[in-house]
Write a protein that holds these residues in place. Structure first.
Motif, PDB file in Angstrom:
ATOM      1  N   ASN A 170      80.288  -8.407  51.264  1.00  0.00           N
ATOM      2  CA  ASN A 170      80.813  -9.411  52.179  1.00  0.00           C
ATOM      3  C   ASN A 170      80.184  -9.175  53.552  1.00  0.00           C
ATOM      4  OD1 ASN A 170      82.509 -10.901  54.022  1.00  0.00           O
ATOM      5  ND2 ASN A 170      84.050 -10.998  52.395  1.00  0.00           N
ATOM      6  N   LEU A 171      79.664 -10.215  54.166  1.00  0.00           N
ATOM      7  CA  LEU A 171      78.981 -10.052  55.447  1.00  0.00           C
ATOM      8  C   LEU A 171      79.925  -9.664  56.576  1.00  0.00           C
ATOM      9  CD1 LEU A 171      76.336 -12.922  55.421  1.00  0.00           C
ATOM     10  CD2 LEU A 171      76.066 -10.514  54.841  1.00  0.00           C
ATOM     11  N   SER A 172      81.222  -9.790  56.359  1.00  0.00           N
ATOM     12  CA  SER A 172      82.186  -9.395  57.390  1.00  0.00           C
ATOM     13  C   SER A 172      82.618  -7.938  57.264  1.00  0.00           C
ATOM     14  CB  SER A 172      83.426 -10.290  57.323  1.00  0.00           C
ATOM     15  OG  SER A 172      84.105 -10.123  56.092  1.00  0.00           O
ATOM     16  N   GLY A 173      82.078  -7.225  56.278  1.00  0.00           N
ATOM     17  CA  GLY A 173      82.440  -5.819  56.094  1.00  0.00           C
ATOM     18  C   GLY A 173      81.249  -4.999  55.650  1.00  0.00           C
ATOM     19  N   ASP A 174      81.465  -3.691  55.495  1.00  0.00           N
ATOM     20  CA  ASP A 174      80.382  -2.783  55.132  1.00  0.00           C
ATOM     21  C   ASP A 174      80.389  -2.409  53.651  1.00  0.00           C
ATOM     22  OD1 ASP A 174      79.544  -2.688  57.781  1.00  0.00           O
ATOM     23  OD2 ASP A 174      80.925  -1.046  58.248  1.00  0.00           O
ATOM     24  N   HIS A 175      81.492  -2.702  52.956  1.00  0.00           N
ATOM     25  CA  HIS A 175      81.623  -2.263  51.566  1.00  0.00           C
ATOM     26  C   HIS A 175      80.677  -3.036  50.658  1.00  0.00           C
ATOM     27  CE1 HIS A 175      83.435  -0.663  47.965  1.00  0.00           C
ATOM     28  NE2 HIS A 175      83.616  -1.881  47.513  1.00  0.00           N
ATOM     29  N   SER A 176      79.996  -2.312  49.774  1.00  0.00           N
ATOM     30  CA  SER A 176      79.070  -2.913  48.823  1.00  0.00           C
ATOM     31  C   SER A 176      79.611  -2.745  47.412  1.00  0.00           C
ATOM     32  CB  SER A 176      77.688  -2.255  48.940  1.00  0.00           C
ATOM     33  OG  SER A 176      76.765  -2.885  48.084  1.00  0.00           O
ATOM     34  N   ASN A 177      79.457  -3.791  46.597  1.00  0.00           N
ATOM     35  CA  ASN A 177      79.889  -3.721  45.207  1.00  0.00           C
ATOM     36  C   ASN A 177      78.689  -3.940  44.294  1.00  0.00           C
ATOM     37  OD1 ASN A 177      81.644  -3.500  43.010  1.00  0.00           O
ATOM     38  ND2 ASN A 177      83.226  -4.701  44.028  1.00  0.00           N
ATOM     39  N   TYR A 178      78.918  -3.829  43.000  1.00  0.00           N
ATOM     40  CA  TYR A 178      77.815  -3.759  42.059  1.00  0.00           C
ATOM     41  C   TYR A 178      78.202  -4.418  40.749  1.00  0.00           C
ATOM     42  CZ  TYR A 178      74.277  -1.209  39.222  1.00  0.00           C
ATOM     43  OH  TYR A 178      73.256  -0.850  38.390  1.00  0.00           O
ATOM     44  N   VAL A 179      77.325  -5.226  40.189  1.00  0.00           N
ATOM     45  CA  VAL A 179      77.563  -5.804  38.872  1.00  0.00           C
ATOM     46  C   VAL A 179      76.324  -5.542  38.030  1.00  0.00           C
ATOM     47  CG1 VAL A 179      76.734  -8.099  39.586  1.00  0.00           C
ATOM     48  CG2 VAL A 179      78.240  -7.870  37.587  1.00  0.00           C
ATOM     49  N   SER A 180      76.531  -5.158  36.768  1.00  0.00           N
ATOM     50  CA  SER A 180      75.386  -4.746  35.955  1.00  0.00           C
ATOM     51  C   SER A 180      75.616  -5.063  34.488  1.00  0.00           C
ATOM     52  CB  SER A 180      75.139  -3.248  36.120  1.00  0.00           C
ATOM     53  OG  SER A 180      76.204  -2.508  35.531  1.00  0.00           O
ATOM     54  N   ILE A 181      74.535  -4.938  33.729  1.00  0.00           N
ATOM     55  CA  ILE A 181      74.595  -5.020  32.275  1.00  0.00           C
ATOM     56  C   ILE A 181      73.906  -3.791  31.712  1.00  0.00           C
ATOM     57  CG2 ILE A 181      74.559  -7.541  32.335  1.00  0.00           C
ATOM     58  CD1 ILE A 181      71.642  -7.351  31.257  1.00  0.00           C
ATOM     59  N   GLY A 182      74.153  -3.495  30.437  1.00  0.00           N
ATOM     60  CA  GLY A 182      73.492  -2.374  29.789  1.00  0.00           C
ATOM     61  C   GLY A 182      74.119  -1.043  30.125  1.00  0.00           C
TER      62      GLY A 182
ATOM     63  N   GLY B  77      61.732 -13.508  24.820  1.00  0.00           N
ATOM     64  CA  GLY B  77      61.581 -12.059  24.916  1.00  0.00           C
ATOM     65  C   GLY B  77      62.530 -11.390  25.881  1.00  0.00           C
ATOM     66  N   ARG B  78      63.273 -12.176  26.650  1.00  0.00           N
ATOM     67  CA  ARG B  78      64.247 -11.627  27.582  1.00  0.00           C
ATOM     68  C   ARG B  78      65.617 -11.562  26.928  1.00  0.00           C
ATOM     69  NH1 ARG B  78      62.738 -15.224  32.982  1.00  0.00           N
ATOM     70  NH2 ARG B  78      60.588 -14.477  33.211  1.00  0.00           N
ATOM     71  N   LYS B  79      66.370 -10.514  27.272  1.00  0.00           N
ATOM     72  CA  LYS B  79      67.746 -10.370  26.807  1.00  0.00           C
ATOM     73  C   LYS B  79      68.657 -10.174  28.006  1.00  0.00           C
ATOM     74  CE  LYS B  79      66.756  -8.329  22.277  1.00  0.00           C
ATOM     75  NZ  LYS B  79      67.065  -7.194  21.352  1.00  0.00           N
ATOM     76  N   GLY B  80      69.935 -10.525  27.833  1.00  0.00           N
ATOM     77  CA  GLY B  80      70.844 -10.310  28.952  1.00  0.00           C
ATOM     78  C   GLY B  80      72.221 -10.878  28.719  1.00  0.00           C
ATOM     79  N   GLU B  81      72.980 -10.949  29.816  1.00  0.00           N
ATOM     80  CA  GLU B  81      74.357 -11.404  29.764  1.00  0.00           C
ATOM     81  C   GLU B  81      74.671 -12.222  31.010  1.00  0.00           C
ATOM     82  OE1 GLU B  81      77.097  -8.169  29.358  1.00  0.00           O
ATOM     83  OE2 GLU B  81      75.784  -7.082  27.977  1.00  0.00           O
ATOM     84  N   VAL B  82      75.685 -13.061  30.886  1.00  0.00           N
ATOM     85  CA  VAL B  82      76.229 -13.731  32.063  1.00  0.00           C
ATOM     86  C   VAL B  82      77.344 -12.858  32.627  1.00  0.00           C
ATOM     87  CG1 VAL B  82      75.639 -16.034  31.242  1.00  0.00           C
ATOM     88  CG2 VAL B  82      77.877 -15.072  30.676  1.00  0.00           C
ATOM     89  N   PHE B  83      77.661 -13.048  33.906  1.00  0.00           N
ATOM     90  CA  PHE B  83      78.734 -12.280  34.529  1.00  0.00           C
ATOM     91  C   PHE B  83      79.589 -13.195  35.386  1.00  0.00           C
ATOM     92  CE2 PHE B  83      75.211 -11.985  37.609  1.00  0.00           C
ATOM     93  CZ  PHE B  83      75.829 -12.381  38.779  1.00  0.00           C
ATOM     94  N   GLY B  84      80.813 -12.767  35.615  1.00  0.00           N
ATOM     95  CA  GLY B  84      81.729 -13.465  36.503  1.00  0.00           C
ATOM     96  C   GLY B  84      82.544 -12.452  37.284  1.00  0.00           C
ATOM     97  N   VAL B  85      82.608 -12.608  38.608  1.00  0.00           N
ATOM     98  CA  VAL B  85      83.411 -11.712  39.439  1.00  0.00           C
ATOM     99  C   VAL B  85      84.303 -12.560  40.339  1.00  0.00           C
ATOM    100  CG1 VAL B  85      81.805  -9.778  39.418  1.00  0.00           C
ATOM    101  CG2 VAL B  85      81.533 -11.549  41.130  1.00  0.00           C
ATOM    102  N   ASP B  86      85.548 -12.142  40.491  1.00  0.00           N
ATOM    103  CA  ASP B  86      86.454 -12.859  41.392  1.00  0.00           C
ATOM    104  C   ASP B  86      86.447 -12.181  42.756  1.00  0.00           C
ATOM    105  OD1 ASP B  86      87.793 -10.642  40.283  1.00  0.00           O
ATOM    106  OD2 ASP B  86      89.749 -11.509  40.697  1.00  0.00           O
ATOM    107  N   LEU B  87      86.302 -12.992  43.793  1.00  0.00           N
ATOM    108  CA  LEU B  87      86.122 -12.478  45.146  1.00  0.00           C
ATOM    109  C   LEU B  87      86.992 -13.223  46.136  1.00  0.00           C
ATOM    110  CD1 LEU B  87      82.208 -12.357  45.124  1.00  0.00           C
ATOM    111  CD2 LEU B  87      83.744 -10.395  44.891  1.00  0.00           C
ATOM    112  N   GLU B  88      87.331 -12.543  47.213  1.00  0.00           N
ATOM    113  CA  GLU B  88      88.016 -13.202  48.305  1.00  0.00           C
ATOM    114  C   GLU B  88      87.076 -14.223  48.952  1.00  0.00           C
ATOM    115  OE1 GLU B  88      91.094 -12.857  49.054  1.00  0.00           O
ATOM    116  OE2 GLU B  88      91.579 -11.118  47.795  1.00  0.00           O
TER     117      GLU B  88
END
Length: 221
Positions: A59-71, A91-102
């Protein structure tokens, strides 16, 4: 011997599960109970060996960093590496993601490849800004990791591209998150390279040595 093996399995399990973002939504997520927050949707894919691939946001209003990943970042190839992926595309593999945020303005600012406990990051930070609005699910795009170097099965280099793959991803998103019926997305067809890095031999062996020392310290406790 059995005690050390048990502790080693704990180490591997910890590495494999630590990547889970603490605000990743479940498949049955519904805005009925979370109207004060918004949801960020996207996908992560890779072209290379099975590893942990992730992106950092804040969030640009704070310093905390979060992380989303696969594998997973493990020394042994897990069974998940051989299972069908949510996304399989040229040839590409992967996943979709969803995160709930303020609600607020955020940015993606870095990425990471973690393979057998050895991590690679971009040489320079970047900024991909996005806005989260209450009660709205927003699709941001796709992060594709293209493997550029390796040591055995350990990924030591990657080039990452961020692009709009809504035509592909929204079908997977709607199948995975059935209660999210409306998704806001951009119509623009954008594509950006957001960094590349390849570990030198000295950097690779230093990280491998540090990882081995840390595991020995943990096993000795």
């Amino acid at each position: 011997m059995l005690k050390n093996l048990r502790l080693l399995l704990i180490v591997l399990f910890s590495v494999a599960t630590a990547a889970c973002s603490n605000n990743t939504i479940k498949k049955d997520f519904s805005f009925d109970n979370e109207t004060a927050k918004g949801v960020l949707l996207g996908s992560i894919t890779y072209d290379g060996y099975y590893s942990e691939y992730g992106v950092y946001y804040r969030n640009l209003s704070g310093d905390h960093s979060n992380y989303v990943s696969i594998g997973e970042s493990v020394s042994l190839i897990p069974i998940n590496a051989f299972l069908p992926a949510e996304i399989e595309d040229s040839g590409r593999k992967g996943e979709v993601f969803g995160v709930d945020l303020e609600p607020g303005v955020y940015e993606f600012h870095s990425w990471k490849v973690s393979s057998a406990g050895i991590s690679t990051h971009p040489k320079k930070m970047f900024s991909l800004k996005f806005e989260v609005k209450p009660g709205i699910a927003t699709y941001i795009g796709n992060f594709n990791f293209n493997q550029t170097s390796s040591k055995g099965l350990t990924v030591t280099g990657a080039s990452v591209e961020f692009s709009n793959k809504a035509d592909r991803d929204l079908k997977v998103i709607q199948e995975k998150y059935k209660n999210i019926t409306t998704v806001s997305s951009l119509d623009d067809q954008y594509s950006y390279n957001i960094g590349e890095n390849n570990l030198s031999d000295s950097e690779f062996f230093l990280k491998a040595f540090e990882g081995a020392i840390n595991n020995q310290i943990y096993l000795a406790k």
